[in-house]
Design a protein around this motif. Structure first.
Motif, mmCIF file in Angstrom:
data_model
loop_
_atom_site.group_PDB
_atom_site.id
_atom_site.type_symbol
_atom_site.label_atom_id
_atom_site.label_comp_id
_atom_site.label_asym_id
_atom_site.label_seq_id
_atom_site.Cartn_x
_atom_site.Cartn_y
_atom_site.Cartn_z
ATOM 1 N N THR A 1 4.138 82.716 -7.973
ATOM 2 C CA THR A 1 4.235 84.173 -7.860
ATOM 3 C C THR A 1 5.602 84.590 -7.343
ATOM 4 O O THR A 1 6.248 85.497 -7.883
ATOM 5 C CB THR A 1 3.137 84.718 -6.929
ATOM 6 O OG1 THR A 1 1.855 84.447 -7.499
ATOM 7 C CG2 THR A 1 3.293 86.220 -6.725
ATOM 8 N N ALA A 2 6.061 83.918 -6.284
ATOM 9 C CA ALA A 2 7.374 84.232 -5.726
ATOM 10 C C ALA A 2 8.471 83.934 -6.741
ATOM 11 O O ALA A 2 9.449 84.681 -6.848
ATOM 12 C CB ALA A 2 7.593 83.433 -4.441
ATOM 13 N N ALA A 3 8.315 82.851 -7.476
ATOM 14 C CA ALA A 3 9.311 82.492 -8.485
ATOM 15 C C ALA A 3 9.404 83.570 -9.559
ATOM 16 O O ALA A 3 10.510 83.970 -9.976
ATOM 17 C CB ALA A 3 8.955 81.146 -9.111
ATOM 18 N N LYS A 4 8.254 84.056 -10.025
ATOM 19 C CA LYS A 4 8.238 85.113 -11.047
ATOM 20 C C LYS A 4 8.927 86.377 -10.536
ATOM 21 O O LYS A 4 9.723 86.996 -11.249
ATOM 22 C CB LYS A 4 6.795 85.434 -11.439
ATOM 23 C CG LYS A 4 6.108 84.369 -12.280
ATOM 24 C CD LYS A 4 4.671 84.785 -12.591
ATOM 25 C CE LYS A 4 3.964 83.767 -13.471
ATOM 26 N NZ LYS A 4 2.544 84.130 -13.729
ATOM 27 N N LEU A 5 8.599 86.757 -9.317
ATOM 28 C CA LEU A 5 9.194 87.958 -8.736
ATOM 29 C C LEU A 5 10.701 87.802 -8.588
ATOM 30 O O LEU A 5 11.458 88.751 -8.815
ATOM 31 C CB LEU A 5 8.549 88.258 -7.379
ATOM 32 C CG LEU A 5 7.086 88.712 -7.425
ATOM 33 C CD1 LEU A 5 6.510 88.781 -6.018
ATOM 34 C CD2 LEU A 5 6.972 90.066 -8.119
ATOM 35 N N ALA A 6 11.137 86.598 -8.215
ATOM 36 C CA ALA A 6 12.576 86.357 -8.048
ATOM 37 C C ALA A 6 13.307 86.454 -9.376
ATOM 38 O O ALA A 6 14.381 87.056 -9.470
ATOM 39 C CB ALA A 6 12.795 84.982 -7.409
ATOM 40 N N VAL A 7 12.728 85.870 -10.410
ATOM 41 C CA VAL A 7 13.341 85.934 -11.736
ATOM 42 C C VAL A 7 13.393 87.383 -12.214
ATOM 43 O O VAL A 7 14.412 87.850 -12.752
ATOM 44 C CB VAL A 7 12.572 85.048 -12.741
ATOM 45 C CG1 VAL A 7 13.072 85.295 -14.162
ATOM 46 C CG2 VAL A 7 12.722 83.582 -12.374
ATOM 47 N N ASP A 8 12.310 88.113 -12.016
ATOM 48 C CA ASP A 8 12.273 89.527 -12.400
ATOM 49 C C ASP A 8 13.307 90.348 -11.634
ATOM 50 O O ASP A 8 13.831 91.347 -12.141
ATOM 51 C CB ASP A 8 10.885 90.112 -12.159
ATOM 52 C CG ASP A 8 9.835 89.581 -13.132
ATOM 53 O OD1 ASP A 8 10.234 89.018 -14.169
ATOM 54 O OD2 ASP A 8 8.634 89.727 -12.841
#
Length: 229
Positions: free
Chosen positions: A131-138
């Protein structure tokens, strides 16, 4: 041009109370790592980054660990810390990109955007979950690292290396991913790359003299006999 592809990045850090926590010592560690094939180094604190910059030409992933009351975020927690890291000579700025409450009013997307626009540096997002990875990429992060897996409330029941998280990021996100945390052997480093990591960071297993000696001492003492000289 920064090229970390399929390379070894060595994290050269030491506890604050260690005699190794000296800029010249950290710089010597970094130089030794580069001399033997490291494609980059990961360095904490501006003074250490500056000393390392004078010794090596490879990319420096820079960060600044700061403990701020009211927040568990400690890896380059605010923009002004990123400024100091960049001015010291870092090529890439590493920041905590977990979903934990950040200090002050800065949002993740804001600090990443400012690092890009005002400092002209790529950002490595240190995460603990998919989840954190997705948010960071976004939010615009250029690199995602598994650095904080096992070090947050959400992941404290797990121990790195973050094999499952690495696999999830590789499968689900279109980003440059670095496996960092708990890599303790050449075989594990290779496994990280085989699982799809674009690069791998190794720290304690190479440069963590304090922790390694403590581990050996604990093992030796468990086997002590009654003989004394």
């Amino acid at each position: 041009m920064i090229n970390l592809q399929k390379g070894l990045i060595v994290s050269c850090q030491a506890p604050i109370d260690s005699p190794l926590h000296e800029p010249l010592v950290i710089a010597a560690m970094a130089k030794a790592a580069v001399n033997n094939g490291a494609v980059a180094v990961r360095i904490d604190t501006p003074n250490h980054i500056k000393a390392v910059r004078e010794k090596v030409q490879v990319p420096i992933i820079g960060l600044w660990k700061q403990v701020i009351a009211g927040s568990d975020v400690y890896i380059t927690p605010q923009f002004h810390h990123a400024v100091a890291v960049a001015e010291a000579g870092a090529d890439i700025i590493a920041i905590d990109a977990t979903t934990r409450n950040r200090p002050g009013d800065e949002k993740l997307v804001e600090i990443i955007t400012r690092i890009h626009q005002e400092l002209g540096k790529p950002v490595m997002a240190d995460v603990d979950t998919l989840t954190a990875a997705k948010l960071a990429v976004d939010a615009g992060a250029d690199i995602v690292g598994t650095t904080l897996f096992g070090y947050t409330v959400e992941t404290k029941s797990f121990a790195p290396p973050a094999w499952e998280l690495l696999t999830q990021i590789v499968e689900k996100l279109d980003t440059f991913v670095i496996c960092e945390g708990g890599i303790s052997s050449p075989e594990q480093a290779k496994r990280a790359l085989d699982l799809g990591a674009d690069a791998v960071v190794v720290g304690t297993a190479i440069t963590g003299i304090d922790l390694l000696v403590k581990a050996y001492i604990a093992g030796v003492r468990s086997q002590e006999s009654g003989f004394r000289i």
